[in-house]
Design a protein around this motif. Structure first.
Motif, PDB file in Angstrom:
ATOM      1  N   ASP A  98     -29.888  22.049 -16.092  1.00 52.58           N
ATOM      2  CA  ASP A  98     -28.886  22.873 -16.771  1.00 52.58           C
ATOM      3  C   ASP A  98     -29.410  24.228 -17.229  1.00 52.58           C
ATOM      4  O   ASP A  98     -28.650  25.200 -17.288  1.00 52.58           O
ATOM      5  CB  ASP A  98     -28.308  22.115 -17.972  1.00 52.58           C
ATOM      6  N   ILE A  99     -30.682  24.338 -17.573  1.00 53.32           N
ATOM      7  CA  ILE A  99     -31.206  25.617 -18.065  1.00 53.32           C
ATOM      8  C   ILE A  99     -31.132  26.684 -16.973  1.00 53.32           C
ATOM      9  O   ILE A  99     -30.654  27.807 -17.208  1.00 53.32           O
ATOM     10  CB  ILE A  99     -32.658  25.455 -18.566  1.00 53.32           C
ATOM     11  N   LEU A 100     -31.556  26.360 -15.772  1.00 56.90           N
ATOM     12  CA  LEU A 100     -31.578  27.340 -14.690  1.00 56.90           C
ATOM     13  C   LEU A 100     -30.203  27.545 -14.070  1.00 56.90           C
ATOM     14  O   LEU A 100     -29.947  28.594 -13.460  1.00 56.90           O
ATOM     15  CB  LEU A 100     -32.577  26.911 -13.610  1.00 56.90           C
ATOM     16  N   THR A 101     -29.305  26.603 -14.206  1.00 50.21           N
ATOM     17  CA  THR A 101     -27.970  26.762 -13.610  1.00 50.21           C
ATOM     18  C   THR A 101     -26.973  27.387 -14.578  1.00 50.21           C
ATOM     19  O   THR A 101     -26.127  28.190 -14.181  1.00 50.21           O
ATOM     20  CB  THR A 101     -27.443  25.399 -13.143  1.00 50.21           C
ATOM     21  N   TYR A 118     -33.871  23.174 -26.978  1.00 46.65           N
ATOM     22  CA  TYR A 118     -34.443  22.044 -26.242  1.00 46.65           C
ATOM     23  C   TYR A 118     -35.769  21.663 -26.897  1.00 46.65           C
ATOM     24  O   TYR A 118     -36.564  22.537 -27.269  1.00 46.65           O
ATOM     25  CB  TYR A 118     -34.669  22.399 -24.773  1.00 46.65           C
ATOM     26  N   LEU A 119     -35.985  20.381 -27.029  1.00 42.06           N
ATOM     27  CA  LEU A 119     -37.200  19.881 -27.651  1.00 42.06           C
ATOM     28  C   LEU A 119     -38.238  19.566 -26.573  1.00 42.06           C
ATOM     29  O   LEU A 119     -37.939  18.881 -25.591  1.00 42.06           O
ATOM     30  CB  LEU A 119     -36.901  18.618 -28.467  1.00 42.06           C
ATOM     31  N   ILE A 145     -32.774  14.140 -20.798  1.00 39.37           N
ATOM     32  CA  ILE A 145     -34.024  14.746 -20.338  1.00 39.37           C
ATOM     33  C   ILE A 145     -33.692  15.807 -19.291  1.00 39.37           C
ATOM     34  O   ILE A 145     -32.968  15.530 -18.335  1.00 39.37           O
ATOM     35  CB  ILE A 145     -34.982  13.695 -19.761  1.00 39.37           C
ATOM     36  N   SER A 146     -34.238  16.999 -19.483  1.00 37.34           N
ATOM     37  CA  SER A 146     -33.926  18.104 -18.573  1.00 37.34           C
ATOM     38  C   SER A 146     -34.994  18.308 -17.509  1.00 37.34           C
ATOM     39  O   SER A 146     -34.688  18.406 -16.319  1.00 37.34           O
ATOM     40  CB  SER A 146     -33.728  19.404 -19.363  1.00 37.34           C
ATOM     41  N   ARG A 148     -40.435  19.906 -12.517  1.00 37.67           N
ATOM     42  CA  ARG A 148     -39.410  19.317 -11.663  1.00 37.67           C
ATOM     43  C   ARG A 148     -38.223  18.903 -12.520  1.00 37.67           C
ATOM     44  O   ARG A 148     -38.337  18.684 -13.729  1.00 37.67           O
ATOM     45  CB  ARG A 148     -39.952  18.109 -10.907  1.00 37.67           C
ATOM     46  N   ASN A 149     -37.072  18.812 -11.880  1.00 40.46           N
ATOM     47  CA  ASN A 149     -35.876  18.333 -12.560  1.00 40.46           C
ATOM     48  C   ASN A 149     -36.056  16.852 -12.927  1.00 40.46           C
ATOM     49  O   ASN A 149     -36.662  16.083 -12.179  1.00 40.46           O
ATOM     50  CB  ASN A 149     -34.647  18.492 -11.677  1.00 40.46           C
ATOM     51  N   ALA A 150     -35.542  16.484 -14.062  1.00 41.93           N
ATOM     52  CA  ALA A 150     -35.624  15.083 -14.487  1.00 41.93           C
ATOM     53  C   ALA A 150     -34.644  14.250 -13.670  1.00 41.93           C
ATOM     54  O   ALA A 150     -33.443  14.503 -13.684  1.00 41.93           O
ATOM     55  CB  ALA A 150     -35.313  14.974 -15.976  1.00 41.93           C
TER      56      ALA A 150
END
Length: 430
Positions: A210-213, A329-330, A381-382, A395-397
């Motif tokens: 979600d962060i990059l999209t 984000y943690l 989890i991101s 990598r993506n989770a």
């Protein structure tokens, strides 16, 4: 009342002299042992009957020291001082009166001291008794729990085995018992293990990159040493590769760590994106306004311990920012203890967390703790990171990857050889 002194070679000799000189009505006032005999002080009221010259001479010859004494006997006033009473009766009355006057005070003090001592001793003894009872209760509770657990193991051996296996994988005891309770009763060991892994996979959530999209303003938070700065550099480099370096910007709010800004600035120079520093809410609003045309703005926050008061100040800074909506984000270390992860998540309860990023997977011997904490806190989890390379080691989770990796690690590091084959097959099935 008159006072006389008598000297003899021993007590018997001195007493005989008193009896011969003063008679049987004499009162012995004191006696004292001397180097060459005994001294007795006697008192009498009436003049004694004179003895014969022979008897007197014999008495004097028995005590040679008596010849050196004056013939006149000293009075009681001469012995104890001019102010003292001159009679034995008056002396005794004075002593009795003095004792009576001092008795109530002494008695009261003695009773008070005795009462206080008894109270302190009683309180001390009661504290020891309570501590001993508490210790016995803990021991008995431990024994009862052990008996109940053993009884449950005997009644449901398969469930007990599966629970122990999940706990060995790093899953918390509460979550392990919960998922095992849904296991079908008529399945084999391998089927039950596959069922449990799939059940964990269904409860684990991810954010699907979600962060990059979605882009926007993103802040990475977490304790010191979790790898926030390196993770920001990886995300910025990935985004710059896809959309260009002019679409991303970096901000650091870390004004405490030495060379924190310089480290991020070095990454920004390599990626080709600008880097700014903001210490308070006003500066952060200003910098965010300057970067209003950037699609992705990544904020690197200062890492504080869980008990550091500066962390609260930092969280308040993000709450006061009004220029843009900040998605938080943690960042957690996957190799940390489960209790440490849990306490860290509770520390950020006031912040609406969008998800979490787990780092240092390459240093882990178990991933069950990570999976358990994410499920129990309903925290998506991101991303996962497993090295220091930028931007490769991120990598993506993915749920299947995390569960299967956790099972393989359990097989490799936490299992006996007898059951490793079943877990390997089950991890492939997931």
């Amino acid at each position: 009342m008159k006072i006389r002194r008598f000297f003899g070679k021993d007590m018997r000799d001195a007493l005989n002299q008193v009896k011969e000189e003063l008679g049987s009505d004499a009162v012995i006032m004191s006696n004292k042992k001397l180097a060459d005999g005994v001294e007795i002080v006697a008192a009498y009221d009436k003049e004694p009957v004179k003895k014969s010259v022979i008897g007197t001479t014999a008495a004097r010859s028995a005590s040679p020291q008596q010849d050196n004494k004056p013939k006149s006997s000293p009075s009681l006033s001469e012995i104890i001082g001019d102010s003292g009473p001159d009679s034995l009766k008056a002396l005794l009355e004075k002593q009795a009166k003095s004792a009576q006057e001092s008795s109530p005070v002494s008695s009261s003090k003695d009773e008070s001291n005795t009462s206080q001592t008894s109270s302190i001793a009683s309180h001390h003894d009661m504290g020891e008794i309570k501590a001993e009872l508490a210790s016995l209760r803990n021991v008995l509770q431990f024994q009862v729990n052990g008996l109940l657990k053993q009884q449950q193991r005997n009644a449901h051996p398969m469930q007990s085995y599966l629970t122990d296996s999940l706990e060995g994988m790093g899953i918390s005891p509460e979550l392990a018992r919960q998922v095992v309770s849904f296991t079908p009763a008529d399945c084999s060991e391998r089927e039950a293990w596959v069922f449990l892994l799939k059940l964990l996979a269904n409860r684990l959530k991810t954010n699907q990159n979600d962060i990059l999209t979605q882009a926007g303003v993103v802040a990475l938070m977490g304790p010191t040493g979790t790898g926030k700065t390196t993770t920001i550099a990886k995300l910025a480099a990935r985004y710059a590769q896809q959309h260009g370096s002019d679409k991303v910007a970096l901000i650091t709010t870390d004004g405490y760590r030495i060379a924190a800004y310089e480290q991020l600035a070095t990454y920004g120079k390599i990626i080709g994106c600008p880097v700014k520093k903001a210490i308070n809410a006003e500066q952060l609003d200003e910098v965010l306004y300057q970067f209003r045309n950037r699609q992705l703005i990544l904020l690197d926050t200062a890492g504080f311990g869980q008990r550091d008061i500066r962390l609260i100040k930092q969280l308040d800074t993000f709450k006061q920012t009004s220029c843009a909506t900040i998605k938080s984000y943690l960042v957690l270390q996957a190799n940390a203890q489960r209790q440490v992860m849990q306490q860290t998540i509770k520390l950020y309860d006031d912040i609406s967390l969008q998800g979490c990023i787990f780092t240092k997977l390459d240093e882990c011997y178990s991933l069950g703790e990570m999976v358990s904490v994410a499920i129990e806190n309903n925290l998506p989890i991101s991303y996962l990171t497993d090295g220091q390379k930028v931007p490769e080691d991120i990598r993506n989770a993915e749920v299947k990857y995390m569960i299967s990796t956790a099972a393989r690690m359990y097989k490799k590091y936490g299992l006996t050889p007898m059951t490793s084959r079943h877990v390997e097959q089950a991890s492939v099935a997931v």
